[in-house]
Motif scaffolding. Sequence first.
Motif, PDB file in Angstrom:
ATOM      1  N   PHE A  43       0.815  -1.220   0.000  1.00 55.04           N
ATOM      2  CA  PHE A  43       0.000   0.000   0.000  1.00 55.04           C
ATOM      3  C   PHE A  43       0.845   1.266   0.000  1.00 55.04           C
ATOM      4  CE2 PHE A  43      -2.263   3.347   2.366  1.00 55.04           C
ATOM      5  CZ  PHE A  43      -3.347   3.511   1.529  1.00 55.04           C
ATOM      6  N   LEU A  44       1.949   1.291   0.753  1.00 58.18           N
ATOM      7  CA  LEU A  44       2.736   2.514   0.919  1.00 58.18           C
ATOM      8  C   LEU A  44       4.124   2.402   0.309  1.00 58.18           C
ATOM      9  CD1 LEU A  44       2.127   3.567   4.642  1.00 58.18           C
ATOM     10  CD2 LEU A  44       1.483   4.848   2.607  1.00 58.18           C
ATOM     11  N   SER A  45       4.526   3.450  -0.404  1.00 57.94           N
ATOM     12  CA  SER A  45       5.915   3.621  -0.853  1.00 57.94           C
ATOM     13  C   SER A  45       6.516   4.708   0.029  1.00 57.94           C
ATOM     14  CB  SER A  45       5.971   4.066  -2.314  1.00 57.94           C
ATOM     15  OG  SER A  45       5.414   3.073  -3.149  1.00 57.94           O
ATOM     16  N   ILE A  46       7.624   4.384   0.697  1.00 57.65           N
ATOM     17  CA  ILE A  46       8.215   5.292   1.682  1.00 57.65           C
ATOM     18  C   ILE A  46       9.680   5.532   1.352  1.00 57.65           C
ATOM     19  CG2 ILE A  46       8.787   5.588   4.135  1.00 57.65           C
ATOM     20  CD1 ILE A  46       5.799   5.745   3.625  1.00 57.65           C
ATOM     21  N   TRP A  47      10.094   6.782   1.498  1.00 56.16           N
ATOM     22  CA  TRP A  47      11.489   7.173   1.376  1.00 56.16           C
ATOM     23  C   TRP A  47      11.955   7.720   2.716  1.00 56.16           C
ATOM     24  CZ3 TRP A  47       7.991   7.395  -2.466  1.00 56.16           C
ATOM     25  CH2 TRP A  47       8.378   6.945  -3.735  1.00 56.16           C
ATOM     26  N   LEU A  48      13.263   7.724   2.926  1.00 58.28           N
ATOM     27  CA  LEU A  48      13.885   8.305   4.111  1.00 58.28           C
ATOM     28  C   LEU A  48      14.607   9.561   3.662  1.00 58.28           C
ATOM     29  CD1 LEU A  48      14.645   8.017   7.130  1.00 58.28           C
ATOM     30  CD2 LEU A  48      16.552   6.565   6.400  1.00 58.28           C
ATOM     31  N   ALA A  49      14.253  10.705   4.240  1.00 58.06           N
ATOM     32  CA  ALA A  49      14.783  11.985   3.770  1.00 58.06           C
ATOM     33  C   ALA A  49      15.221  12.861   4.935  1.00 58.06           C
ATOM     34  CB  ALA A  49      13.737  12.728   2.942  1.00 58.06           C
ATOM     35  N   GLN A  50      16.279  13.620   4.694  1.00 62.63           N
ATOM     36  CA  GLN A  50      16.837  14.527   5.691  1.00 62.63           C
ATOM     37  C   GLN A  50      16.283  15.939   5.516  1.00 62.63           C
ATOM     38  OE1 GLN A  50      21.091  15.052   5.463  1.00 62.63           O
ATOM     39  NE2 GLN A  50      21.190  16.106   7.413  1.00 62.63           N
ATOM     40  N   VAL A  51      16.024  16.603   6.648  1.00 62.16           N
ATOM     41  CA  VAL A  51      15.645  18.015   6.663  1.00 62.16           C
ATOM     42  C   VAL A  51      16.535  18.742   7.660  1.00 62.16           C
ATOM     43  CG1 VAL A  51      13.243  17.544   5.999  1.00 62.16           C
ATOM     44  CG2 VAL A  51      13.851  17.750   8.422  1.00 62.16           C
ATOM     45  N   PHE A  52      16.420  20.072   7.689  1.00 65.58           N
ATOM     46  CA  PHE A  52      17.293  20.874   8.540  1.00 65.58           C
ATOM     47  C   PHE A  52      16.546  21.798   9.487  1.00 65.58           C
ATOM     48  CE2 PHE A  52      19.543  19.676   4.718  1.00 65.58           C
ATOM     49  CZ  PHE A  52      20.707  19.135   5.238  1.00 65.58           C
ATOM     50  N   ASP A  53      15.221  21.743   9.479  1.00 66.27           N
ATOM     51  CA  ASP A  53      14.449  22.627  10.351  1.00 66.27           C
ATOM     52  C   ASP A  53      13.147  21.952  10.769  1.00 66.27           C
ATOM     53  OD1 ASP A  53      13.172  22.765   7.877  1.00 66.27           O
ATOM     54  OD2 ASP A  53      13.756  24.820   7.516  1.00 66.27           O
ATOM     55  N   ASP A  54      12.406  22.628  11.627  1.00 66.33           N
ATOM     56  CA  ASP A  54      11.144  22.104  12.115  1.00 66.33           C
ATOM     57  C   ASP A  54      10.070  22.162  11.029  1.00 66.33           C
ATOM     58  OD1 ASP A  54      12.041  21.512  14.667  1.00 66.33           O
ATOM     59  OD2 ASP A  54      11.361  23.402  15.533  1.00 66.33           O
ATOM     60  N   PRO A  55       9.087  21.285  11.121  1.00 67.50           N
ATOM     61  CA  PRO A  55       7.980  21.347  10.164  1.00 67.50           C
ATOM     62  C   PRO A  55       7.099  22.556  10.426  1.00 67.50           C
ATOM     63  CG  PRO A  55       7.484  19.756  11.873  1.00 67.50           C
ATOM     64  CD  PRO A  55       8.892  20.227  12.113  1.00 67.50           C
ATOM     65  N   ILE A  56       6.343  22.911   9.418  1.00 65.21           N
ATOM     66  CA  ILE A  56       5.324  23.956   9.539  1.00 65.21           C
ATOM     67  C   ILE A  56       3.996  23.277   9.228  1.00 65.21           C
ATOM     68  CG2 ILE A  56       4.472  26.145   8.639  1.00 65.21           C
ATOM     69  CD1 ILE A  56       7.424  26.708   7.793  1.00 65.21           C
ATOM     70  N   ILE A  57       3.171  23.154  10.253  1.00 65.17           N
ATOM     71  CA  ILE A  57       1.896  22.467  10.089  1.00 65.17           C
ATOM     72  C   ILE A  57       0.818  23.503   9.778  1.00 65.17           C
ATOM     73  CG2 ILE A  57       0.165  21.029  11.232  1.00 65.17           C
ATOM     74  CD1 ILE A  57       2.517  19.779  12.803  1.00 65.17           C
ATOM     75  N   VAL A  58       0.249  23.369   8.602  1.00 71.44           N
ATOM     76  CA  VAL A  58      -0.779  24.305   8.123  1.00 71.44           C
ATOM     77  C   VAL A  58      -1.984  23.499   7.637  1.00 71.44           C
ATOM     78  CG1 VAL A  58       0.912  26.074   7.469  1.00 71.44           C
ATOM     79  CG2 VAL A  58       0.217  24.360   5.799  1.00 71.44           C
ATOM     80  N   PRO A  59      -3.122  24.158   7.442  1.00 68.71           N
ATOM     81  CA  PRO A  59      -4.286  23.441   6.911  1.00 68.71           C
ATOM     82  C   PRO A  59      -4.012  22.878   5.513  1.00 68.71           C
ATOM     83  CG  PRO A  59      -4.939  25.566   7.814  1.00 68.71           C
ATOM     84  CD  PRO A  59      -3.437  25.546   7.783  1.00 68.71           C
ATOM     85  N   ASN A  60      -4.637  21.741   5.220  1.00 67.69           N
ATOM     86  CA  ASN A  60      -4.548  21.156   3.895  1.00 67.69           C
ATOM     87  C   ASN A  60      -5.055  22.177   2.878  1.00 67.69           C
ATOM     88  OD1 ASN A  60      -5.857  19.712   1.512  1.00 67.69           O
ATOM     89  ND2 ASN A  60      -4.742  18.035   2.462  1.00 67.69           N
ATOM     90  N   PRO A  61      -4.314  22.399   1.775  1.00 67.67           N
ATOM     91  CA  PRO A  61      -4.719  23.434   0.816  1.00 67.67           C
ATOM     92  C   PRO A  61      -6.055  23.164   0.133  1.00 67.67           C
ATOM     93  CG  PRO A  61      -2.850  22.187  -0.023  1.00 67.67           C
ATOM     94  CD  PRO A  61      -3.068  21.742   1.378  1.00 67.67           C
ATOM     95  N   GLU A  62      -6.471  21.905   0.051  1.00 64.03           N
ATOM     96  CA  GLU A  62      -7.747  21.597  -0.601  1.00 64.03           C
ATOM     97  C   GLU A  62      -8.903  21.527   0.388  1.00 64.03           C
ATOM     98  OE1 GLU A  62      -7.735  18.419  -3.394  1.00 64.03           O
ATOM     99  OE2 GLU A  62      -5.804  19.026  -4.232  1.00 64.03           O
ATOM    100  N   SER A  63      -8.697  20.844   1.525  1.00 65.34           N
ATOM    101  CA  SER A  63      -9.798  20.637   2.469  1.00 65.34           C
ATOM    102  C   SER A  63      -9.887  21.724   3.539  1.00 65.34           C
ATOM    103  CB  SER A  63      -9.644  19.283   3.163  1.00 65.34           C
ATOM    104  OG  SER A  63      -8.529  19.301   4.033  1.00 65.34           O
ATOM    105  N   GLY A  64      -8.769  22.420   3.783  1.00 66.55           N
ATOM    106  CA  GLY A  64      -8.735  23.417   4.841  1.00 66.55           C
ATOM    107  C   GLY A  64      -8.594  22.823   6.231  1.00 66.55           C
ATOM    108  N   ILE A  65      -8.467  21.492   6.311  1.00 71.26           N
ATOM    109  CA  ILE A  65      -8.358  20.796   7.594  1.00 71.26           C
ATOM    110  C   ILE A  65      -6.898  20.703   8.020  1.00 71.26           C
ATOM    111  CG2 ILE A  65      -8.693  18.543   8.731  1.00 71.26           C
ATOM    112  CD1 ILE A  65     -11.079  18.127   6.793  1.00 71.26           C
ATOM    113  N   ILE A  66      -6.639  20.968   9.302  1.00 63.71           N
ATOM    114  CA  ILE A  66      -5.312  20.726   9.858  1.00 63.71           C
ATOM    115  C   ILE A  66      -5.263  19.245  10.210  1.00 63.71           C
ATOM    116  CG2 ILE A  66      -3.718  21.223  11.743  1.00 63.71           C
ATOM    117  CD1 ILE A  66      -4.774  24.075  11.743  1.00 63.71           C
ATOM    118  N   GLU A  67      -4.393  18.494   9.536  1.00 64.04           N
ATOM    119  CA  GLU A  67      -4.391  17.040   9.637  1.00 64.04           C
ATOM    120  C   GLU A  67      -3.610  16.508  10.831  1.00 64.04           C
ATOM    121  OE1 GLU A  67      -3.348  15.339   5.829  1.00 64.04           O
ATOM    122  OE2 GLU A  67      -4.577  16.814   4.784  1.00 64.04           O
TER     123      GLU A  67
END
Length: 138
Positions: A80-104
């Motif tokens: 069911f899921l394809s997953i990758w492992l990826a590096q980031v350098f900062d904290d996430p920014i959690i915002v509402p979904n652009p289509e539904s407007g819901i904060i997931e």
Amino acid sequence: MAGAGFVIYRYFPDGIKFLGLVGPENQRIRCNGTFDIPKGTIDYGESPFQTAVREAEEEAGYRISTNSILAGPHLSRDGFLSIWLAQVFDDPIIVPNPESGIIEHEGFSWLSPEELLNDCYNYLEPCIEWACGEIKNV
């Protein structure tokens, strides 16, 4: 319906941490765990990687590029899921979904790989196990 996403990691002074997105209460109960990862359903015409990139941006504000990828894709046991492992350098920014407007997601935590494995949604466990194995190669 298939999905795709990322196990996100970041270096901290005390070691590598994985990103755990705090799911809504109903999901935490249903999936017997607290933490999710940035992932979602593959839209028509998208490749799994395109989906993973889109979901990382929608759910955590990350623009993942191929040079950020440590490993993957890993296909979940059920396919069911394809997953990758990826590096980031900062904290996430959690915002509402652009289509539904819901904060997931209700928030996030940076966790040791083992902490994420121990408290992720139950269906994500095989993917997090895979990521834990891959991160040991860093």
